[in-house]
Motif scaffolding. Structure first.
Motif, PDB file in Angstrom:
ATOM      1  N   UNK B 348     -22.179 -58.693 -24.728  1.00 12.43           N
ATOM      2  CA  UNK B 348     -21.087 -58.387 -25.647  1.00 12.43           C
ATOM      3  C   UNK B 348     -20.259 -57.204 -25.172  1.00 12.43           C
ATOM      4  N   UNK B 349     -20.895 -56.339 -24.393  1.00 12.23           N
ATOM      5  CA  UNK B 349     -20.202 -55.142 -23.921  1.00 12.23           C
ATOM      6  C   UNK B 349     -20.591 -54.886 -22.464  1.00 12.23           C
ATOM      7  N   UNK B 350     -20.188 -55.805 -21.567  1.00 13.52           N
ATOM      8  CA  UNK B 350     -20.740 -55.767 -20.208  1.00 13.52           C
ATOM      9  C   UNK B 350     -20.364 -54.518 -19.416  1.00 13.52           C
ATOM     10  N   UNK B 351     -19.270 -53.856 -19.770  1.00  9.81           N
ATOM     11  CA  UNK B 351     -18.855 -52.696 -18.977  1.00  9.81           C
ATOM     12  C   UNK B 351     -19.058 -51.373 -19.719  1.00  9.81           C
ATOM     13  N   UNK B 352     -19.760 -51.414 -20.865  1.00 14.23           N
ATOM     14  CA  UNK B 352     -19.999 -50.189 -21.617  1.00 14.23           C
ATOM     15  C   UNK B 352     -18.730 -49.579 -22.179  1.00 14.23           C
ATOM     16  N   UNK B 353     -17.767 -50.427 -22.585  1.00 11.55           N
ATOM     17  CA  UNK B 353     -16.484 -49.932 -23.083  1.00 11.55           C
ATOM     18  C   UNK B 353     -16.368 -50.015 -24.595  1.00 11.55           C
ATOM     19  N   UNK B 354     -17.495 -50.386 -25.252  1.00 12.76           N
ATOM     20  CA  UNK B 354     -17.463 -50.465 -26.707  1.00 12.76           C
ATOM     21  C   UNK B 354     -16.997 -51.824 -27.221  1.00 12.76           C
ATOM     22  N   UNK B 355     -16.911 -52.820 -26.363  1.00  9.82           N
ATOM     23  CA  UNK B 355     -16.531 -54.163 -26.804  1.00  9.82           C
ATOM     24  C   UNK B 355     -17.656 -54.789 -27.614  1.00  9.82           C
ATOM     25  N   UNK B 356     -17.320 -55.864 -28.334  1.00 10.58           N
ATOM     26  CA  UNK B 356     -18.344 -56.644 -29.022  1.00 10.58           C
ATOM     27  C   UNK B 356     -17.935 -58.104 -28.950  1.00 10.58           C
ATOM     28  N   UNK B 357     -17.919 -58.634 -27.731  1.00  7.86           N
ATOM     29  CA  UNK B 357     -17.372 -59.973 -27.467  1.00  7.86           C
ATOM     30  C   UNK B 357     -18.043 -61.073 -28.282  1.00  7.86           C
ATOM     31  N   UNK B 358     -19.351 -61.023 -28.361  1.00  7.86           N
ATOM     32  CA  UNK B 358     -20.081 -62.113 -29.023  1.00  7.86           C
ATOM     33  C   UNK B 358     -20.714 -61.650 -30.335  1.00  7.86           C
ATOM     34  N   UNK B 359     -20.368 -60.462 -30.770  1.00  3.46           N
ATOM     35  CA  UNK B 359     -20.923 -59.952 -32.032  1.00  3.46           C
ATOM     36  C   UNK B 359     -22.406 -59.646 -31.940  1.00  3.46           C
ATOM     37  N   UNK B 360     -22.940 -59.438 -30.735  1.00  6.07           N
ATOM     38  CA  UNK B 360     -24.374 -59.202 -30.580  1.00  6.07           C
ATOM     39  C   UNK B 360     -24.672 -57.772 -30.146  1.00  6.07           C
ATOM     40  N   UNK B 361     -23.616 -56.934 -30.061  1.00  2.00           N
ATOM     41  CA  UNK B 361     -23.773 -55.629 -29.449  1.00  2.00           C
ATOM     42  C   UNK B 361     -24.828 -54.762 -30.120  1.00  2.00           C
ATOM     43  N   UNK B 362     -24.919 -54.872 -31.448  1.00  2.00           N
ATOM     44  CA  UNK B 362     -25.859 -53.996 -32.162  1.00  2.00           C
ATOM     45  C   UNK B 362     -27.171 -54.699 -32.504  1.00  2.00           C
ATOM     46  N   UNK B 363     -27.388 -55.891 -31.937  1.00  2.00           N
ATOM     47  CA  UNK B 363     -28.644 -56.599 -32.211  1.00  2.00           C
ATOM     48  C   UNK B 363     -29.833 -55.918 -31.533  1.00  2.00           C
TER      49      UNK B 363
END
Lengths: 143, 432
Positions: B348-363
């Motif tokens: 969801x955040x492959x480059x550590x830029x704070x993205x949440x592409x798939x909504x799984x970043x905080x899982x």
């Protein structure tokens, strides 16, 4: 009374977790001191530097590190799922103790034991190491 | 700094119980000899390995589908390289270690066992091969290019990085590995096209071999269905085939050995390059042991048969492919399940830029998605199924290639080899 550094994870992470107990390997993260979304996982662990009567908690497992070596070789600590595990580690040099998987970190000073106290909520084998020396101290086997 | 193999993964599997060991070992030995005694007397697999076509698409649709999948593949390789080069050196922040050790090395090969050759479908190097097709000489592909020793060498290097080098998940070693891989495959795709890739891209060789166990395969825009494992009879016998299988089998065995208390005590306190040295010796020793066991058994069989086929051992390497699948499942199933979740979180955040592409970043990684009992059952079944399939495939290949096929005693070394490999795998799982 003996000075001990207690790191406890008595409750698993909050919320509707039927399963989440901790996060993967965060060792690199703790070295760099930087984190983003995963930091709240480590937030469940509390580091307390308090005078602590070792009689109060039944510390069944203790490991001693002398001159960079684990006395008696790499230890294996066995526990049942759900059990509260307490493990004391003594070292003759200052170090950071890290339990992988559960992601508990404690500092050890010469003469002050670190005690890891946690609820065995994830089954499997987890390694405890000295973060700076990269020394494997024990394997915790939880079934 | 982390001590676990692969440099990623926080959790190890529980040891198998001695009871499980006894049951699985007993079944393995019994089935091995029963298969030999009651086995068929004529080779069967080659005739049915072609399978039957169930579905075909027009070339246009095929190009569109592979266009999409290979773009996804290019993105996966590209993100891995970018992260290895530019994102912070950390297994939490950087997606490259899990892309390499979980997606490319475990998820794609093991999924190919079920779904057919996935790397052929996703490999961006195939795009390079297609685009440069018109510029290549249309001359016949020389037989020289059919050797798999190059792929075996790169697989050994990769396993060394993963299992012996003291910083396998560091971004610099990963970046070097990815650049060498991308460079090697790109130049080869331009020069030799898709045939070259199938014989020289280490990942392509591995998935091609493993996917021959699958019921599914794609041939000329047709989806072909066949019985499981019979596809192995259709794998061309190439020089170096045995080397590829043995190198990966050796690496997987050393991975098992390196998790035993004996090995962790041995390398305890050995840091940096000293650790690399000890683990290199271990990897080479275990690989050499597996190679010797295999060559010893196959050469003995060859002598008993008075067979002068120069590629005799490569022909029998296919019987180790199911064993390799079993080893792979036993060692890496839980890692795929748990670290795969971590990979989804990181994706969801492959480059550590704070993205949440798939909504799984905080899982979180759910460590209870499969129970320890399930994992142990999968491990034991993987080993036993791999063993049985290996015996069956070896028997079929023996009927095909032995001159004295009625001489069952000639097959005994192969059966003994498979029993030995299965016992080694089981003992390593009990000592985990």
């Amino acid at each position: 009374m003996k000075m001990m550094l207690v790191v406890a994870l008595l409750a698993a992470c909050s919320g509707n977790n039927s399963g989440s107990g901790g996060l993967g390997d965060k060792s690199e993260e703790s070295e760099s001191g930087h984190s983003h979304s995963h930091e709240h996982a480590a937030g469940a662990a509390h580091s307390l530097n308090i005078p602590f009567d070792s009689e109060l908690i039944d510390v069944k497992n203790s490991v001693q590190i002398i001159e960079g070596k684990v006395a008696g070789g790499v230890q294996r600590v066995r526990a049942e799922l759900g059990e509260v595990v307490a493990l004391a580690v003594d070292s003759d040099s200052a170090e950071i103790l890290h339990l992988h998987g559960y992601d508990l970190v404690a500092t050890i000073e010469p003469g002050i034991s670190a005690v890891l106290v946690f609820e065995a909520s994830i089954p499997g084998i987890f390694e405890i190491e000295l973060e700076n020396a990269g020394l494997l101290v024990a394997k915790v086997e939880i079934r | 700094m982390t001590l676990l193999a692969h440099g990623i993964g926080a959790r190890g599997d529980l040891p198998l119980s001695v009871g499980t060991l006894a049951v699985v070992a007993g079944v393995a030995v019994f089935v091995s000899f029963a298969a030999l005694l009651t086995g068929w007397k004529e080779p069967r697999f080659a005739a049915i390995a072609k399978g039957r076509s169930v579905f075909s698409v027009s070339p246009g649709v095929a190009i569109s589908v592979t266009g999409i999948t290979r773009t996804v593949g290019a993105l996966a390789v590209g993100v891995s390289l970018w992260s290895a080069l530019f994102v912070e050196d950390s297994t939490v922040e950087n997606i490259a270690p899990r892309m390499v050790y979980v997606l490319f090395w475990i998820v794609i090969p093991l999924s190919s066992v079920v779904f057919g050759d996935l790397w052929r479908l996703f490999s961006p190097f195939e795009v390079i091969a297609s685009l440069t097709k018109r510029f290549r000489h249309a001359g016949p592909v020389s037989k020289q290019s059919g050797s798999l020793y190059g792929a075996a060498f790169f697989l050994l290097l990769f396993l060394w990085l993963e299992l012996s080098f003291h910083r396998p998940a560091g971004r610099t070693p990963l970046a070097i590995m990815l650049i060498v891989w991308i460079g090697w495959c790109s130049q080869g795709a331009v020069r030799g096209g898709t045939t070259w890739l199938g014989n020289n891209d280490p990942l392509a060789v591995l998935t091609r071999l493993l996917s021959s166990v699958s019921c599914l395969t794609v041939r000329a825009n047709e989806l072909v269905v066949r019985r499981p494992i019979v596809g192995l009879a259709d794998v061309p016998t190439q020089r170096g085939l045995a080397a590829v299988v043995l190198v990966v089998l050796g690496g997987t065995s050393f991975d098992g050995l390196s998790r035993t208390d004996w090995w962790t005590s041995l390398i305890s306190g050995k840091m940096e390059w000293t650790r690399t040295l000890v683990n290199t010796l271990g990897l080479l020793f275990v690989t050499a042991l597996i190679i010797s066991l295999f060559l010893g058994a196959v050469r003995l069989m060859q002598r008993k048969d008075e067979n002068e086929d120069p590629m005799f051992e490569d022909g029998f390497a296919i019987s180790l492919v199911p064993v390799l699948v079993g080893y792979g499942i036993a060692h890496y199933f839980s890692m795929a399940v748990f670290e795969g979740q971590f990979l989804l979180i990181q994706a969801s955040d492959p480059f550590g830029l704070g993205w949440d592409l798939f909504g799984t970043r905080t899982d979180y990684v759910n460590y209870r998605i499969v129970s320890s009992t399930t994992i142990a059952a999968v491990q034991a079944s993987g080993i036993i199924a791999g063993h049985i399939a290996g015996v069956v495939v070896g028997h079929d290949r023996a009927l095909e290639s032995l001159k004295k096929r009625e001489n069952l005693a000639a097959q005994l070394p192969l059966v003994a080899l498979l029993v030995a490999l299965t016992m080694i795998a089981l003992l390593l799982l009990v000592e985990a």
